[in-house]
Scaffold this motif. Structure first.
Motif, short mmCIF file in Angstrom:
data_model
loop_
_atom_site.label_atom_id
_atom_site.label_comp_id
_atom_site.label_asym_id
_atom_site.label_seq_id
_atom_site.Cartn_x
_atom_site.Cartn_y
_atom_site.Cartn_z
N ALA A 1 0.83 -1.01 0.08
CA ALA A 1 -0.25 -0.10 -0.13
C ALA A 1 0.75 1.25 0.04
CB ALA A 1 -0.89 0.12 1.18
N TYR A 2 0.54 2.29 -0.71
CA TYR A 2 1.53 3.32 -0.97
C TYR A 2 0.80 4.57 -1.42
CZ TYR A 2 1.86 1.38 -5.76
OH TYR A 2 1.77 0.92 -7.12
N LEU A 3 1.45 5.64 -1.18
CA LEU A 3 1.00 7.02 -1.68
C LEU A 3 1.86 7.32 -2.78
CD1 LEU A 3 0.50 8.77 1.82
CD2 LEU A 3 -1.35 7.95 0.38
N VAL A 4 1.42 8.29 -3.63
CA VAL A 4 2.06 8.53 -4.98
C VAL A 4 1.88 10.23 -4.98
CG1 VAL A 4 2.27 8.34 -7.31
CG2 VAL A 4 1.71 6.42 -5.98
N LEU A 5 2.79 10.60 -5.11
CA LEU A 5 2.77 12.31 -5.36
C LEU A 5 3.04 12.53 -6.81
CD1 LEU A 5 4.85 13.51 -2.37
CD2 LEU A 5 2.56 13.37 -2.59
N LYS B 1 12.76 6.37 6.08
CA LYS B 1 11.96 5.36 6.88
C LYS B 1 11.45 6.48 8.06
CE LYS B 1 14.45 1.20 7.23
NZ LYS B 1 15.15 0.11 8.01
N CYS B 2 10.00 6.52 7.97
CA CYS B 2 9.43 7.43 8.84
C CYS B 2 8.01 7.17 9.42
CB CYS B 2 9.19 8.83 8.06
SG CYS B 2 8.12 8.49 6.69
N GLN B 3 7.22 7.85 9.80
CA GLN B 3 5.62 7.51 9.94
C GLN B 3 4.73 8.52 9.60
OE1 GLN B 3 5.54 7.77 14.50
NE2 GLN B 3 5.83 5.63 14.80
N VAL B 4 3.67 7.75 9.28
CA VAL B 4 2.42 8.62 8.77
C VAL B 4 1.34 8.55 9.99
CG1 VAL B 4 2.88 8.32 6.35
CG2 VAL B 4 1.40 6.69 7.38
N LYS B 5 0.56 9.46 9.71
CA LYS B 5 -0.44 9.36 10.91
C LYS B 5 -1.85 9.17 9.92
CE LYS B 5 1.25 12.32 14.34
NZ LYS B 5 1.28 13.64 15.00
N MET C 1 1.59 5.18 11.81
CA MET C 1 1.77 3.82 10.91
C MET C 1 3.27 3.94 10.31
SD MET C 1 -1.91 2.84 9.17
CE MET C 1 -1.55 1.10 8.86
N ALA C 2 4.07 2.68 10.31
CA ALA C 2 5.44 3.03 9.89
C ALA C 2 5.38 3.10 8.37
CB ALA C 2 6.27 1.81 10.23
N ALA C 3 6.16 3.95 7.94
CA ALA C 3 6.06 4.27 6.19
C ALA C 3 7.82 4.21 5.90
CB ALA C 3 5.43 5.32 6.07
N TRP C 4 8.01 3.92 4.61
CA TRP C 4 9.46 4.03 4.02
C TRP C 4 9.13 4.68 2.51
CZ3 TRP C 4 10.77 0.40 0.09
CH2 TRP C 4 9.88 -0.51 -0.25
N ARG C 5 10.31 5.41 2.04
CA ARG C 5 10.25 5.62 0.62
C ARG C 5 11.47 4.96 -0.04
NH1 ARG C 5 12.69 7.70 -3.53
NH2 ARG C 5 11.96 9.88 -4.68
N PRO C 6 11.11 4.25 -1.18
CA PRO C 6 12.22 3.55 -1.85
C PRO C 6 13.27 4.32 -2.08
CG PRO C 6 10.12 2.91 -2.68
CD PRO C 6 9.82 4.15 -1.74
N ASP C 7 14.69 3.79 -2.41
CA ASP C 7 15.71 4.50 -2.79
C ASP C 7 15.96 4.37 -4.26
OD1 ASP C 7 18.11 5.68 -2.75
OD2 ASP C 7 19.35 4.00 -2.28
N THR C 8 15.09 5.27 -4.76
CA THR C 8 14.96 5.36 -6.31
C THR C 8 14.32 6.87 -6.62
OG1 THR C 8 14.07 4.40 -8.27
CG2 THR C 8 12.50 4.30 -6.39
N ASP C 9 14.68 7.44 -7.80
CA ASP C 9 14.09 8.58 -8.31
C ASP C 9 13.23 8.35 -9.24
OD1 ASP C 9 15.74 10.14 -6.58
OD2 ASP C 9 17.54 9.84 -7.91
#
Length: 243
Positions: free
Chosen positions: A153-157, A166-170, A181-189
């Protein structure tokens, strides 16, 4: 029915000048004939209304009921349906809202070579969000089941970026309290996406809630919030997420 009205009119014309009582009776007869004609027409609309109610086709019932109360408001038939029309109208509005919410979701099933099918369910935020000062743009929430990469499950901008490897979303469900909830961003552009670690929990929240709000950190500084009207999701499109 038209013949009856014509006869009444003729009788009125012949007696109008010589017999006041006959004139009164002729007028009454003409009025009664006109009312009978209205009742007959109203009954035809009422049959359509009753059929729609029986079929629980509330939007069609609302249309026929509104027509009946507008065009034939002084008939006995209109008086019969009027007490229950408010409930029918409310159900029609609810049905229309359900259809609107369902249309917010998009579902895709795409073959992935010989490995199987990738299934996804996605929805755009209710309002656009400005994440980097370049102007408000839609934020997308995606649930994906890939035959090789499994479930995510992911958000897209569409612009800007998230502020975190690595971070958290509310996550807030309807009018409830925010849940971290824990979240992370892939190491890619290649794509501006941030994954929610507990994708199954987020899916369960989305399919049970009317609205979920996700607050996320952005590279431009601070946080932003995207609101998703998830109440119309068709969970059967992603049956594997129930397992």
């Amino acid at each position: 029915m038209k013949r009856l009205i014509l006869v009444a009119a003729c009788a009125f014309a012949l007696t109008a000048c010589s017999n006041p009582e006959a004139e009164r009776q002729a007028q009454q007869a003409a009025a009664a004939a006109a009312k009978a004609q209205q009742e007959e027409k109203a009954e035809g609309v009422a049959k359509q209304y009753d059929m729609a109610v029986a079929a629980q086709d509330w939007e069609r019932a609302r249309i026929h009921g509104g027509s009946l109360l507008d065009q034939y408001k002084d008939t006995d038939v209109a008086a019969r349906i009027e007490p229950g029309y408010a409930e029918v109208k409310a159900k029609a509005e609810a049905a229309r809202e359900t259809r609107r919410l369902q249309a917010l979701w998009q579902y895709n099933k795409i073959p992935v070579g010989t490995k199987g099918i990738q299934a996804s369910a996605q929805i755009y935020s209710k309002e656009r969000v400005d994440v980097d000062g370049s102007g408000a743009k839609p934020v997308q929430l995606v649930f994906r089941d890939h035959p090789e990469w499994k479930r995510h499950a992911y958000l897209v901008l569409q612009a800007g970026d998230f502020r975190c490897p690595k971070c958290q979303v509310k996550v807030t469900v309807d009018d409830g309290k925010p849940v971290a909830m824990a979240a992370w961003r892939p190491d890619t552009d290649e794509a501006i996406a941030m994954f929610i670690t507990d994708q199954k929990a987020l899916w369960n929240l989305a399919r049970k809630a009317k609205v979920i709000s996700i607050e996320f950190p952005v590279k431009a500084g601070g946080t932003r919030t995207a609101v998703f009207e998830t109440g119309g999701v068709d969970a059967s499109q992603m049956p594997q997420w129930w397992q």
